[in-house]
Design an enzyme around this catalytic site. Structure first.
Site, PDB file in Angstrom:
ATOM      1  N   GLY A 157      -4.934   6.028   6.524  1.00  0.00           N
ATOM      2  CA  GLY A 157      -4.526   5.444   5.258  1.00  0.00           C
ATOM      3  C   GLY A 157      -4.981   3.960   5.423  1.00  0.00           C
ATOM      4  O   GLY A 157      -4.762   3.243   6.257  1.00  0.00           O
TER       5      GLY A 157
ATOM      6  N   THR B  66      -2.519  -1.433  -3.408  1.00  0.00           N
ATOM      7  CA  THR B  66      -2.184  -0.059  -3.061  1.00  0.00           C
ATOM      8  C   THR B  66      -0.802   0.100  -2.278  1.00  0.00           C
ATOM      9  O   THR B  66      -0.253  -0.989  -1.731  1.00  0.00           O
ATOM     10  CB  THR B  66      -3.276   0.487  -1.901  1.00  0.00           C
ATOM     11  OG1 THR B  66      -3.217   1.873  -2.029  1.00  0.00           O
ATOM     12  CG2 THR B  66      -3.159  -0.007  -0.594  1.00  0.00           C
TER      13      THR B  66
ATOM     14  N   LYS C 138      -6.899   7.522  -0.729  1.00  0.00           N
ATOM     15  CA  LYS C 138      -6.711   6.164   0.389  1.00  0.00           C
ATOM     16  C   LYS C 138      -6.215   6.750   1.466  1.00  0.00           C
ATOM     17  O   LYS C 138      -6.037   5.907   2.446  1.00  0.00           O
ATOM     18  CB  LYS C 138      -5.997   5.166  -0.446  1.00  0.00           C
ATOM     19  CG  LYS C 138      -6.349   4.522  -1.454  1.00  0.00           C
ATOM     20  CD  LYS C 138      -5.806   3.349  -2.186  1.00  0.00           C
ATOM     21  CE  LYS C 138      -5.826   3.125  -3.385  1.00  0.00           C
ATOM     22  NZ  LYS C 138      -4.795   2.338  -4.165  1.00  0.00           N
TER      23      LYS C 138
END
Length: 188
Positions: A59, A13, A45
């Site tokens: 986050g 990510t 996210k």
């Protein structure tokens, strides 16, 4: 000999946060990977929590289940100390490092209330980023470099963070361009 595992928070990510002109934008990609396979392309996210009526944007990178556990703990810390993000972040980092269950969680968090901006790690770190930019995850360094390069332009926080994520997604195979954006203004 202890197995040398690589922290999965760096593979899967990209989260980038930019603070500029009394506003913070936190942007995250939507890709969930299992090894070299993309499992999902539209995960969220980046989330907003509001314990005690105080908005906080978070986050996360790393294991999703671990991150949700940490977000729940952060929310409880903020409920017991409303409006005190730094205190809640430090308390969470202490628990994360010392608690037998929590210390095995593999994730990283970026949290902001619009005034403060922190990166929280399982090593007990609560870091205030330099230059009003924070980035975590596999594409974090690419997004950080891109955001720093754009910061002194006339673009706002959201534009910088979104473009930085886009650039990271063009370089990092574990990051896609499906962005979730949350903005929060500085508390007055």
């Amino acid at each position: 000999m202890e197995e040398n595992r690589q922290f999965p928070g760096w593979h899967g990510t990209t989260i980038v946060a930019v603070r500029k002109d009394d506003e913070v934008a936190v942007v995250g990609d939507g890709q969930v990977s299992l090894g070299q396979t993309v499992i999902k392309g539209s995960a969220r996210k980046v989330r907003r929590i509001s314990p005690g009526g105080y908005d906080t944007v978070c986050g996360f990178a790393g294991s999703t289940a671990d991150a949700f556990t940490l977000l729940e703990r952060l929310e409880k810390k903020l409920e017991s100390a409303p409006g005190q993000l730094q205190r809640a972040a430090v308390d969470l980092a202490k628990d994360w490092r010392t608690d037998k269950y929590l210390r095995n969680l593999e994730a990283m968090l970026i949290v902001t209330d619009g005034s403060d901006l922190f990166v929280i790690t399982g090593a007990g770190d609560v870091l205030e980023p330099e230059n009003d930019i924070a980035a975590i995850g596999s594409g974090g360094n690419f997004a950080l470099a891109a955001a720093r390069g754009m910061y002194d332009t006339d673009q706002d926080a959201e534009s910088i963070a979104t473009k930085a994520l886009e650039i990271a997604s063009e370089i990092c195979v574990y990051t896609n361009g499906n962005a979730t954006v949350e903005k929060i203004s500085k508390h007055k």
